[in-house]
Design a protein around this motif. Structure first.
Motif, PDB file in Angstrom:
ATOM      1  N   ASP A 290      23.075   7.161  30.950  1.00 19.66           N
ATOM      2  CA  ASP A 290      22.512   6.299  29.745  1.00 19.66           C
ATOM      3  C   ASP A 290      23.801   7.422  28.625  1.00 19.66           C
ATOM      4  O   ASP A 290      24.730   7.667  28.771  1.00 19.66           O
ATOM      5  N   ILE A 291      23.062   6.982  27.323  1.00 19.59           N
ATOM      6  CA  ILE A 291      24.441   6.811  26.176  1.00 19.59           C
ATOM      7  C   ILE A 291      22.873   8.457  25.788  1.00 19.59           C
ATOM      8  O   ILE A 291      22.284   7.693  25.271  1.00 19.59           O
ATOM      9  N   VAL A 292      24.691   8.887  24.893  1.00 22.41           N
ATOM     10  CA  VAL A 292      23.915  10.181  24.550  1.00 22.41           C
ATOM     11  C   VAL A 292      22.970   9.746  23.128  1.00 22.41           C
ATOM     12  O   VAL A 292      24.428   9.135  22.594  1.00 22.41           O
ATOM     13  N   GLY A 293      22.245  10.020  22.368  1.00 21.88           N
ATOM     14  CA  GLY A 293      21.924  10.089  21.707  1.00 21.88           C
ATOM     15  C   GLY A 293      21.760   8.395  20.881  1.00 21.88           C
ATOM     16  O   GLY A 293      20.507   7.553  19.859  1.00 21.88           O
ATOM     17  N   GLY A 294      21.368   7.174  22.048  1.00 17.28           N
ATOM     18  CA  GLY A 294      21.132   5.969  22.607  1.00 17.28           C
ATOM     19  C   GLY A 294      20.660   4.987  20.986  1.00 17.28           C
ATOM     20  O   GLY A 294      22.690   5.203  20.955  1.00 17.28           O
ATOM     21  N   TYR A 295      21.107   4.025  21.021  1.00 18.16           N
ATOM     22  CA  TYR A 295      21.094   3.449  19.466  1.00 18.16           C
ATOM     23  C   TYR A 295      21.238   3.865  18.298  1.00 18.16           C
ATOM     24  O   TYR A 295      22.323   3.525  17.666  1.00 18.16           O
ATOM     25  N   GLU A 296      19.771   4.551  18.342  1.00 18.60           N
ATOM     26  CA  GLU A 296      21.420   5.760  16.790  1.00 18.60           C
ATOM     27  C   GLU A 296      22.462   5.696  16.736  1.00 18.60           C
ATOM     28  O   GLU A 296      22.776   5.938  15.814  1.00 18.60           O
ATOM     29  N   ALA A 297      22.902   7.510  17.621  1.00 16.98           N
ATOM     30  CA  ALA A 297      23.458   7.398  17.595  1.00 16.98           C
ATOM     31  C   ALA A 297      25.312   6.186  17.759  1.00 16.98           C
ATOM     32  O   ALA A 297      26.105   6.430  17.422  1.00 16.98           O
ATOM     33  N   TRP A 298      24.430   5.029  18.478  1.00 11.47           N
ATOM     34  CA  TRP A 298      25.574   4.074  18.688  1.00 11.47           C
ATOM     35  C   TRP A 298      25.869   3.519  16.686  1.00 11.47           C
ATOM     36  O   TRP A 298      27.374   3.092  16.537  1.00 11.47           O
ATOM     37  N   ARG A 299      24.852   3.242  16.417  1.00  6.32           N
ATOM     38  CA  ARG A 299      24.675   2.800  15.102  1.00  6.32           C
ATOM     39  C   ARG A 299      25.876   3.811  14.052  1.00  6.32           C
ATOM     40  O   ARG A 299      26.753   3.031  13.318  1.00  6.32           O
ATOM     41  N   ALA A 300      25.321   5.513  14.173  1.00  6.33           N
ATOM     42  CA  ALA A 300      25.772   5.818  13.394  1.00  6.33           C
ATOM     43  C   ALA A 300      27.287   6.126  13.306  1.00  6.33           C
ATOM     44  O   ALA A 300      27.930   6.830  12.634  1.00  6.33           O
ATOM     45  N   VAL A 301      28.063   5.901  14.513  1.00 10.09           N
ATOM     46  CA  VAL A 301      29.687   5.904  14.347  1.00 10.09           C
ATOM     47  C   VAL A 301      30.574   4.676  14.303  1.00 10.09           C
ATOM     48  O   VAL A 301      31.249   4.424  14.531  1.00 10.09           O
ATOM     49  N   GLY A 302      29.451   3.507  13.872  1.00  9.11           N
ATOM     50  CA  GLY A 302      30.217   2.403  13.296  1.00  9.11           C
ATOM     51  C   GLY A 302      30.569   1.073  14.208  1.00  9.11           C
ATOM     52  O   GLY A 302      30.493   0.209  13.954  1.00  9.11           O
ATOM     53  N   LEU A 303      29.729   1.255  15.494  1.00  5.77           N
ATOM     54  CA  LEU A 303      29.996  -0.157  17.089  1.00  5.77           C
ATOM     55  C   LEU A 303      29.373  -1.573  16.259  1.00  5.77           C
ATOM     56  O   LEU A 303      28.304  -0.699  15.377  1.00  5.77           O
ATOM     57  N   PRO A 304      28.967  -2.203  16.521  1.00  5.48           N
ATOM     58  CA  PRO A 304      28.789  -4.001  16.953  1.00  5.48           C
ATOM     59  C   PRO A 304      27.627  -3.617  16.747  1.00  5.48           C
ATOM     60  O   PRO A 304      26.850  -2.921  17.175  1.00  5.48           O
ATOM     61  N   VAL A 305      26.057  -3.977  15.570  1.00  6.68           N
ATOM     62  CA  VAL A 305      25.030  -4.029  15.622  1.00  6.68           C
ATOM     63  C   VAL A 305      24.451  -5.133  15.016  1.00  6.68           C
ATOM     64  O   VAL A 305      25.371  -5.829  14.379  1.00  6.68           O
ATOM     65  N   VAL A 306      23.714  -5.921  15.338  1.00  6.53           N
ATOM     66  CA  VAL A 306      22.975  -6.948  14.585  1.00  6.53           C
ATOM     67  C   VAL A 306      21.440  -7.197  14.586  1.00  6.53           C
ATOM     68  O   VAL A 306      21.065  -6.598  15.125  1.00  6.53           O
ATOM     69  N   PRO A 307      21.135  -8.010  14.186  1.00  9.77           N
ATOM     70  CA  PRO A 307      19.371  -8.380  13.671  1.00  9.77           C
ATOM     71  C   PRO A 307      18.861  -8.454  14.781  1.00  9.77           C
ATOM     72  O   PRO A 307      19.491  -9.219  15.572  1.00  9.77           O
ATOM     73  N   GLY A 308      17.649  -7.665  15.371  1.00 11.20           N
ATOM     74  CA  GLY A 308      17.225  -7.561  16.429  1.00 11.20           C
ATOM     75  C   GLY A 308      16.187  -8.985  16.244  1.00 11.20           C
ATOM     76  O   GLY A 308      16.065  -9.533  15.621  1.00 11.20           O
ATOM     77  N   GLY A 309      15.463  -8.860  17.820  1.00 10.92           N
ATOM     78  CA  GLY A 309      14.871 -10.203  17.467  1.00 10.92           C
ATOM     79  C   GLY A 309      14.761 -11.167  18.897  1.00 10.92           C
ATOM     80  O   GLY A 309      14.244 -11.796  19.186  1.00 10.92           O
ATOM     81  N   THR A 310      16.309 -10.565  19.648  1.00  7.61           N
ATOM     82  CA  THR A 310      16.041 -11.543  21.027  1.00  7.61           C
ATOM     83  C   THR A 310      14.754 -10.935  21.804  1.00  7.61           C
ATOM     84  O   THR A 310      14.345 -10.382  22.497  1.00  7.61           O
ATOM     85  N   LEU A 311      14.900 -11.981  22.519  1.00  7.85           N
ATOM     86  CA  LEU A 311      13.516 -11.868  23.889  1.00  7.85           C
ATOM     87  C   LEU A 311      13.795 -11.694  25.069  1.00  7.85           C
ATOM     88  O   LEU A 311      15.031 -11.195  25.223  1.00  7.85           O
ATOM     89  N   PRO A 312      13.132 -10.723  25.527  1.00  8.75           N
ATOM     90  CA  PRO A 312      13.088  -9.624  26.480  1.00  8.75           C
ATOM     91  C   PRO A 312      13.775 -10.863  28.128  1.00  8.75           C
ATOM     92  O   PRO A 312      13.284 -12.190  27.808  1.00  8.75           O
ATOM     93  N   GLY A 313      14.952 -10.369  28.387  1.00 11.62           N
ATOM     94  CA  GLY A 313      15.146 -11.327  29.719  1.00 11.62           C
ATOM     95  C   GLY A 313      16.530 -11.460  29.584  1.00 11.62           C
ATOM     96  O   GLY A 313      17.020 -12.413  30.008  1.00 11.62           O
ATOM     97  N   SER A 314      16.725 -11.642  27.956  1.00 14.38           N
ATOM     98  CA  SER A 314      18.187 -12.744  26.880  1.00 14.38           C
ATOM     99  C   SER A 314      19.356 -11.915  26.925  1.00 14.38           C
ATOM    100  O   SER A 314      18.836 -10.522  26.278  1.00 14.38           O
ATOM    101  N   TYR A 315      20.212 -11.745  26.550  1.00 13.28           N
ATOM    102  CA  TYR A 315      21.201 -10.935  26.216  1.00 13.28           C
ATOM    103  C   TYR A 315      21.329 -11.418  24.769  1.00 13.28           C
ATOM    104  O   TYR A 315      21.288 -12.842  23.948  1.00 13.28           O
ATOM    105  N   VAL A 316      21.930 -10.378  23.823  1.00 13.73           N
ATOM    106  CA  VAL A 316      22.313 -10.573  22.845  1.00 13.73           C
ATOM    107  C   VAL A 316      23.048 -11.050  21.944  1.00 13.73           C
ATOM    108  O   VAL A 316      24.435 -11.222  22.610  1.00 13.73           O
ATOM    109  N   SER A 317      22.996 -12.258  21.061  1.00 16.00           N
ATOM    110  CA  SER A 317      24.662 -12.647  21.400  1.00 16.00           C
ATOM    111  C   SER A 317      24.642 -11.868  19.821  1.00 16.00           C
ATOM    112  O   SER A 317      25.295 -11.137  19.396  1.00 16.00           O
ATOM    113  N   ALA A 318      26.277 -12.356  19.530  1.00 18.30           N
ATOM    114  CA  ALA A 318      27.189 -11.499  18.600  1.00 18.30           C
ATOM    115  C   ALA A 318      26.849 -12.304  17.084  1.00 18.30           C
ATOM    116  O   ALA A 318      27.312 -11.643  16.613  1.00 18.30           O
ATOM    117  N   ALA A 319      26.352 -12.900  17.317  1.00 19.47           N
ATOM    118  CA  ALA A 319      25.808 -13.719  16.007  1.00 19.47           C
ATOM    119  C   ALA A 319      24.227 -14.366  15.574  1.00 19.47           C
ATOM    120  O   ALA A 319      24.228 -14.344  17.652  1.00 19.47           O
TER     121      ALA A 319
END
Length: 259
Positions: free
Chosen positions: A128-157
């Motif tokens: 797993d990731i140390v610090g989870g999503y909050e740490a990912w976002r805090a270091v400026g790695l790519p994120v997009v608005p949420g809303g993806t259905l379970p079982g699907s991959y998150v699109s880049a846009a």
């Protein structure tokens, strides 16, 4: 980074475990001794190299916080059944026990417990990731608005196209569109490509044998999917001449005319 203990009601002190029982904090420490946990930047590099990043946060949390492009959204309560190579409900990526699965939650607590549970199933490369999503976002790695259905991959846009695995149907701008089982499997493979070109051979082999599978049936099914998408969304499903197909997040740029 705060521990989940910060949600304890005011004035309620942590007690000592009964003899013979472990506290949740002790179980967490024990789970993490089994993992080689990743910093967010290392997890991002592994994701780019083909590792499976699984987001087990709840839907409301993802909508509020955002999501990681290329991650697979999965309900926590089905994680083991989807990733166990011996399970009848496994996803295609769970082909064997060498799967590199990186579990992500909000802060890196639930994900540690989940990854350790995957070790019990023989998935010893899970982590797993140390610090989870909050740490990912805090270091400026790519994120997009949420809303993806379970079982699907998150699109880049944000994309007008998504899948409803429970209903085995496609959603175009939120409106349900019926698909045949083969069309659903084809579109699933294209969405999981996250904007990459998927060759005809990979699509054909992923579907297995069916009547006409050695002909141009893949092209025929793609044509039928395009007709169901409607003009705007159909522009996202492009044919890469001589190679295969790509489902883009945004329309392909118009060719530049030389002049």
């Amino acid at each position: 980074m705060q521990s989940p203990a910060h949600i304890r009601p005011a004035g309620l002190a942590g007690g000592a475990p009964d003899a013979g029982h472990s506290s949740i904090d002790e179980l967490l420490v024990r789970a993490r001794t089994r993992l080689t946990r990743l910093a967010p930047a290392d997890a991002a590099r592994e994701l780019a190299d083909g590792a499976l990043l699984v987001d087990v946060r709840a839907d409301l949390v993802r909508r509020a916080e955002g999501e990681v492009p290329g991650s697979l959204v999965m309900d926590r309560n089905v994680l083991e059944w989807r990733l166990d190579p011996c399970s009848a409900w496994r996803i295609e990526e769970a082909a064997d026990h060498s799967l590199r699965a990186i579990i992500m939650c909000s802060q890196g607590y639930m994900s540690s417990m989940a990854a350790a549970g995957l070790h019990d199933l023989g998935l010893v490369r899970a982590t797993d990731i140390v610090g989870g999503y909050e740490a990912w976002r805090a270091v400026g790695l790519p994120v997009v608005p949420g809303g993806t259905l379970p079982g699907s991959y998150v699109s880049a846009a944000p994309s007008p196209i998504s899948l409803d695995p429970g209903g085995q149907r496609m959603l175009v701008d939120g409106a349900p569109v019926a698909l045949t089982p083969l069309e659903f499997r084809l579109l699933t493979a294209l969405l999981r490509g996250n904007g990459r070109v998927i060759t005809r051979e990979d699509l054909r082999s992923g579907l297995g044998e069916w009547a006409g599978s050695r002909s141009r049936s893949v092209d025929l099914h793609i044509h039928r999917i395009r007709r169901k998408l409607g003009p705007r969304a159909a522009a996202l499903l492009t044919t890469e001449r001589g190679v295969g197909f790509r489902l883009r997040a945004t329309p392909a740029p118009a060719p530049v005319e030389s002049g």
